[in-house]
Design a protein around this motif. Structure first.
Motif, short mmCIF file in Angstrom:
data_model
loop_
_atom_site.label_atom_id
_atom_site.label_comp_id
_atom_site.label_asym_id
_atom_site.label_seq_id
_atom_site.Cartn_x
_atom_site.Cartn_y
_atom_site.Cartn_z
N LEU A 94 -8.21 -4.06 -7.23
CA LEU A 94 -8.87 -2.79 -7.49
C LEU A 94 -7.89 -1.73 -7.95
N ILE A 95 -8.42 -0.75 -8.67
CA ILE A 95 -7.78 0.56 -8.77
C ILE A 95 -8.65 1.53 -8.01
N LYS A 96 -8.03 2.24 -7.07
CA LYS A 96 -8.69 3.28 -6.30
C LYS A 96 -7.85 4.54 -6.34
N GLY A 97 -8.44 5.64 -5.92
CA GLY A 97 -7.69 6.88 -5.84
C GLY A 97 -8.17 7.96 -6.77
N PRO A 132 -6.93 5.58 -15.13
CA PRO A 132 -5.55 5.97 -14.79
C PRO A 132 -5.18 5.58 -13.37
N LEU A 133 -4.00 4.99 -13.21
CA LEU A 133 -3.54 4.54 -11.90
C LEU A 133 -2.95 5.71 -11.12
N PRO A 134 -3.53 6.06 -9.97
CA PRO A 134 -2.96 7.15 -9.17
C PRO A 134 -1.72 6.68 -8.41
N ILE A 135 -0.68 7.48 -8.48
CA ILE A 135 0.56 7.21 -7.74
C ILE A 135 0.85 8.44 -6.89
N GLU A 136 0.78 8.28 -5.59
CA GLU A 136 0.98 9.40 -4.67
C GLU A 136 2.47 9.56 -4.40
N GLN A 192 0.23 -7.27 -9.48
CA GLN A 192 1.08 -7.55 -8.32
C GLN A 192 2.52 -7.12 -8.57
N ALA A 193 3.01 -7.40 -9.76
CA ALA A 193 4.39 -7.02 -10.08
C ALA A 193 4.54 -5.50 -10.09
N LEU A 194 3.57 -4.81 -10.66
CA LEU A 194 3.63 -3.35 -10.71
C LEU A 194 3.53 -2.76 -9.30
N ALA A 195 2.65 -3.31 -8.48
CA ALA A 195 2.49 -2.81 -7.12
C ALA A 195 3.79 -2.93 -6.34
N ALA A 196 4.44 -4.08 -6.44
CA ALA A 196 5.69 -4.30 -5.71
C ALA A 196 6.79 -3.37 -6.19
N ALA A 197 6.86 -3.16 -7.50
CA ALA A 197 7.92 -2.32 -8.06
C ALA A 197 7.72 -0.84 -7.70
N LEU A 198 6.48 -0.40 -7.68
CA LEU A 198 6.23 1.02 -7.38
C LEU A 198 6.57 1.37 -5.95
N VAL A 199 6.22 0.51 -5.00
CA VAL A 199 6.48 0.85 -3.60
C VAL A 199 7.98 0.83 -3.30
N ALA A 200 8.78 0.25 -4.17
CA ALA A 200 10.23 0.24 -3.98
C ALA A 200 10.90 1.52 -4.46
N GLU A 206 2.49 5.89 -2.01
CA GLU A 206 1.55 4.78 -2.18
C GLU A 206 0.97 4.86 -3.58
N HIS A 207 0.32 3.78 -4.00
CA HIS A 207 -0.32 3.74 -5.31
C HIS A 207 -1.75 3.22 -5.14
N GLY A 208 -2.51 3.31 -6.21
CA GLY A 208 -3.93 2.96 -6.14
C GLY A 208 -4.27 1.52 -6.44
N LEU A 209 -3.29 0.63 -6.51
CA LEU A 209 -3.58 -0.79 -6.69
C LEU A 209 -3.87 -1.41 -5.32
N PHE A 210 -5.07 -1.94 -5.16
CA PHE A 210 -5.47 -2.62 -3.93
C PHE A 210 -5.59 -4.11 -4.25
N ILE A 211 -4.66 -4.89 -3.76
CA ILE A 211 -4.58 -6.31 -4.10
C ILE A 211 -4.68 -7.13 -2.82
N GLY A 212 -5.60 -8.11 -2.82
CA GLY A 212 -5.74 -8.99 -1.67
C GLY A 212 -6.40 -8.35 -0.46
N LEU A 213 -7.08 -7.24 -0.64
CA LEU A 213 -7.74 -6.56 0.47
C LEU A 213 -9.25 -6.76 0.48
#
Length: 232
Positions: A94-97, A132-136, A192-200, A206-213
């Motif tokens: 998902l994209i949420k946010g 647009p992907l929200p990045i907090e 998944q790659a983008l999610a992992a890189a952003l949280v680093a 946090e970001h708006g990618l919801f993966i595996g939830l």
């Protein structure tokens, strides 16, 4: 059928999955508000549940509907979260946010045994990213954080504008006191790659990618509501 009617139908379908005794995560957004109202009607009929709202806006509506509320401090393990989404791909990523509540939404969803997504059919996409992907982000060090996020995009072959929600003069402030940068990427081939890189990135909360939830989604279209499960 109007979009709001579709959202209401999806929300009512999800309420049918709620049983007495459940501890619920209650999402944020226009579709989730239909769920809160439908849940409130069932509570007034005798359904016994307790909920954790994912935003102050949801808290206010749930209280108005008479839904008993708790916190994750008091009730750290939930049975079910029901929430909307801005985009849903075939893997139920998902994209949420869009409403700016994705940090609390993700915390609540992760504390739940299951997550059900409710949406109208316009939210279904083959590839995430048109929304647009929200990045907090933390306000401190914003310039450095923006540069680091830009490097993440470049390393992954992504490009697009990174815009401060609300503008530099009047930035949108989340319930947690953070800002949101909206990434207009067009397409995200590897979420998944983008999610992992952003949280680093230091400064990214946090970001708006919801993966595996999400376990499943109830999606409403002109022909009614259909149940969507992850496609391998």
């Amino acid at each position: 059928m109007m979009s709001e009617d579709m959202k209401r139908l999806a929300a009512e379908r999800a309420v049918a999955d709620v049983t007495s005794g459940m501890k619920l995560g209650i999402g944020t957004g226009s579709t989730a508000e239909h769920f809160v109202r439908a849940l409130g009607a069932r509570v007034r009929e005798g359904l016994q549940v307790i909920g954790v709202p994912t935003s102050e806006r949801t808290r206010a509506l749930a209280e108005a509907e008479g839904i008993p509320l708790t916190t994750l401090e008091e009730t750290p393990a939930l049975d079910l979260t029901v929430d909307g989404a801005d985009e849903i791909d075939p893997a139920l990523s998902l994209i949420k946010g869009g409403g700016g509540a994705h940090l609390r939404e993700k915390i609540v969803a992760a504390a739940s045994t299951r997550m059900i997504v409710i949406a109208d059919s316009s939210k279904c996409v083959e590839t995430l990213g048109k929304f647009p992907l929200p990045i907090e982000v933390v306000p401190f060090g914003l310039g450095a954080t923006r540069i680091a996020i830009g490097k993440v995009f470049a390393d992954l072959g992504l490009s697009g504008d990174l815009r401060m929600r609300g503008g530099a003069e009047h930035p949108f402030v989340t319930d947690g006191g953070h800002y949101i940068l909206d990434a207009h990427l067009g397409a995200i081939p590897d979420p998944q790659a983008l999610a992992a890189a952003l949280v680093a990135v230091p400064g990214v909360v946090e970001h708006g990618l919801f993966i595996g939830l999400a376990a499943k989604a109830y999606v409403a279209g002109p022909d009614g509501v259909f149940e969507m499960t992850a496609r391998a």
